[in-house]
Design an enzyme around this catalytic site. Structure first.
Site, PDB file in Angstrom:
ATOM      1  CB  SER A 172      -7.850  -3.741   2.895  1.00 59.43           C
ATOM      2  OG  SER A 172      -7.565  -2.533   3.535  1.00 59.43           O
TER       3      SER A 172
ATOM      4  CD1 TRP B 191       7.423   6.605  -2.424  1.00 60.56           C
ATOM      5  CD2 TRP B 191       7.063   6.817  -4.630  1.00 60.56           C
ATOM      6  NE1 TRP B 191       8.649   6.650  -3.049  1.00 60.56           N
ATOM      7  CE2 TRP B 191       8.451   6.784  -4.399  1.00 60.56           C
ATOM      8  CE3 TRP B 191       6.603   6.956  -5.938  1.00 60.56           C
ATOM      9  CZ2 TRP B 191       9.382   6.868  -5.433  1.00 60.56           C
ATOM     10  CZ3 TRP B 191       7.526   7.048  -6.969  1.00 60.56           C
ATOM     11  CH2 TRP B 191       8.902   6.990  -6.715  1.00 60.56           C
TER      12      TRP B 191
ATOM     13  NE  ARG C  50      -2.953  -1.465   4.401  1.00 61.96           N
ATOM     14  CZ  ARG C  50      -4.206  -1.542   3.999  1.00 61.96           C
ATOM     15  NH1 ARG C  50      -5.013  -2.404   4.547  1.00 61.96           N
ATOM     16  NH2 ARG C  50      -4.671  -0.731   3.052  1.00 61.96           N
TER      17      ARG C  50
ATOM     18  CG  ASN D  43      -7.830  -2.032  -5.280  1.00 65.41           C
ATOM     19  OD1 ASN D  43      -6.924  -2.835  -5.065  1.00 65.41           O
ATOM     20  ND2 ASN D  43      -8.050  -1.011  -4.454  1.00 65.41           N
TER      21      ASN D  43
ATOM     22  CG  ASP E 111      -2.118   0.888   1.084  1.00 66.85           C
ATOM     23  OD1 ASP E 111      -2.355   1.398  -0.033  1.00 66.85           O
ATOM     24  OD2 ASP E 111      -2.832   1.097   2.086  1.00 66.85           O
TER      25      ASP E 111
ATOM     26  N   GLY F  51       0.076   5.466  -4.412  1.00 70.17           N
ATOM     27  CA  GLY F  51      -0.523   6.750  -4.805  1.00 70.17           C
ATOM     28  C   GLY F  51       0.072   7.900  -4.009  1.00 70.17           C
TER      29      GLY F  51
HETATM   30  C1  IPE Z   1      -5.499  -2.787  -0.359  1.00 66.76           C
HETATM   31  O1  IPE Z   1      -5.087  -1.476  -0.567  1.00 66.76           O
HETATM   32  C2  IPE Z   1      -5.495  -3.539  -1.630  1.00 66.76           C
HETATM   33  C3  IPE Z   1      -4.186  -3.712  -2.251  1.00 66.76           C
HETATM   34  C4  IPE Z   1      -3.020  -3.403  -1.749  1.00 66.76           C
HETATM   35  C5  IPE Z   1      -4.216  -4.304  -3.538  1.00 66.76           C
HETATM   36  P1  IPE Z   1      -6.143  -0.285  -0.690  1.00 66.76           P
HETATM   37  O2  IPE Z   1      -5.354   0.966  -0.744  1.00 66.76           O
HETATM   38  O3  IPE Z   1      -7.079  -0.548  -1.787  1.00 66.76           O
HETATM   39  O4  IPE Z   1      -6.903  -0.424   0.701  1.00 66.76           O
HETATM   40  P2  IPE Z   1      -7.941   0.507   1.445  1.00 66.76           P
HETATM   41  O5  IPE Z   1      -9.171   0.545   0.614  1.00 66.76           O
HETATM   42  O6  IPE Z   1      -7.311   1.852   1.612  1.00 66.76           O
HETATM   43  O7  IPE Z   1      -8.161  -0.156   2.764  1.00 66.76           O
HETATM   44  C1  IPE Z   2      -1.477   0.211  -3.408  1.00 63.59           C
HETATM   45  O1  IPE Z   2      -1.257   1.569  -3.437  1.00 63.59           O
HETATM   46  C2  IPE Z   2      -1.677  -0.379  -4.778  1.00 63.59           C
HETATM   47  C3  IPE Z   2      -3.046  -0.815  -5.074  1.00 63.59           C
HETATM   48  C4  IPE Z   2      -4.050  -0.819  -4.253  1.00 63.59           C
HETATM   49  C5  IPE Z   2      -3.301  -1.276  -6.419  1.00 63.59           C
HETATM   50  P1  IPE Z   2      -2.463   2.592  -3.475  1.00 63.59           P
HETATM   51  O2  IPE Z   2      -2.813   2.846  -4.894  1.00 63.59           O
HETATM   52  O3  IPE Z   2      -3.574   2.129  -2.606  1.00 63.59           O
HETATM   53  O4  IPE Z   2      -1.791   3.893  -2.853  1.00 63.59           O
HETATM   54  P2  IPE Z   2      -2.437   4.898  -1.808  1.00 63.59           P
HETATM   55  O5  IPE Z   2      -2.936   4.078  -0.652  1.00 63.59           O
HETATM   56  O6  IPE Z   2      -3.541   5.607  -2.509  1.00 63.59           O
HETATM   57  O7  IPE Z   2      -1.299   5.798  -1.422  1.00 63.59           O
HETATM   58 MG    MG Z   3      -4.053   2.373  -0.655  1.00 61.47          MG
END
Ligand code: IPE
Ligand code: IPE
Ligand code: MG
Length: 249
Positions: free
Chosen positions: A197, A26, A189, A69, A21, A24
């Site tokens: 999640s 980063w 995590r 997602n 996680d 985005g």
């Molecule tokens: C969890 O991350 C799913 C993956 C890492 C693929 P999210 O960023 O989607 O989780 P929430 O929704 O913030 O809990």
């Molecule tokens: C995890 O990073 C990757 C996926 C869930 C695909 P995020 O995309 O959730 O990144 P943040 O949590 O928005 O920073």
């Molecule tokens: Mg995330």
């Protein structure tokens, strides 16, 4: 300090599961768009798979795309699917040369056909490898997986192929997507979120949890070794007392 040297080779988890996680956030910190973060995250994946091979972790499950997602903006979902196809296609020779076997869990049929095809090719190419099994959780959610298992078990009872009294923990495990893997001993995590999640709810029943504020694109070998060392400093009691555990040793 070389953290790898401090790892006790006799107490390495067999199976590590990771919620990758923070891609985005980063990217945002670099003034880039979210997709840039996902691309950078692939470099962390490469390093962590390699680290598993080096220290003897046999199974690595990576949560790459959850059922939830799919609700992200279409542009991001499309970019993630494209990234998946290009990464699998580019990385397969590297995985193969390192003895990595690819596997997947999740609702794979919901992925675009190009992804399904690329995944299947890589699974076939790497199927005889046995250094590390890399399990990608794609279009995965634990509740989905449990619902599917319950449906299969209920159908078997209805068809008189199974008695209700046969339903036990093993039978449920056998009906989950993860039936060919041991349960993870360690779940990591990244990104400072303290939640699960919808990831491996059943399989993580007795796992150790490790949370770090490090964002996934910055989670490299040294961070992984820190998590392993933290795991090795814990006493896993499985309901027993500390005295009982120490007597057994
Ligand atoms: C969890 O991350 C799913 C993956 C890492 C693929 P999210 O960023 O989607 O989780 P929430 O929704 O913030 O809990
Ligand atoms: C995890 O990073 C990757 C996926 C869930 C695909 P995020 O995309 O959730 O990144 P943040 O949590 O928005 O920073
Ligand atoms: Mg995330």
């Amino acid at each position: 300090m070389d953290l790898k040297q401090s790892i006790n080779q006799l107490n390495v988890p067999q199976h590590v599961a990771i919620i990758m996680d923070g891609n985005g956030r980063w990217a945002k910190q670099q003034g880039e768009d979210r997709i840039f973060g996902h691309h950078e995250g692939v470099n962390s994946v490469r390093e962590i798979v390699e680290a598993c091979g080096e220290i003897g972790v046999k199974y690595l499950t990576l949560y790459a795309f959850s059922t939830e997602n799919w609700n992200r903006p279409k542009d991001e979902v499309d970019a993630l699917m494209e990234l998946l196809v290009s990464t699998i296609s580019m990385e397969t020779p590297n995985l193969n040369s390192k003895g990595v076997k690819l596997d997947v869990i999740g609702d794979i049929q919901s992925l675009p056909l190009s992804c399904q095809k690329e995944l299947q090719e890589s699974i076939d190419i790497t199927k005889h490898n046995n250094t590390v099994t890399l399990i990608l959780a794609l279009s995965y959610s634990s509740k989905w997986e449990i619902i599917e298992a319950v449906k299969k078990i209920a159908a078997a009872v209805k068809d008189n192929k199974l008695n209700i009294s046969d339903i036990n923990s093993n039978l449920i495990s056998q009906h989950l997507n993860t039936n060919r893997f041991p349960d993870p001993e360690l779940m990591i995590r990244t990104s400072g979120e303290h939640r699960i999640s919808n990831f491996l709810l059943w399989q993580l029943a007795y796992a150790e949890f490790y949370f770090t504020n490090v964002l996934w694109p910055d989670f490299r070998k040294e961070e992984f070794y820190k998590a392993i060392l933290s795991y090795q400093n814990r006493e896993r009691r499985f309901g027993q007392t500390s005295e009982q555990i120490n007597q057994l040793q």
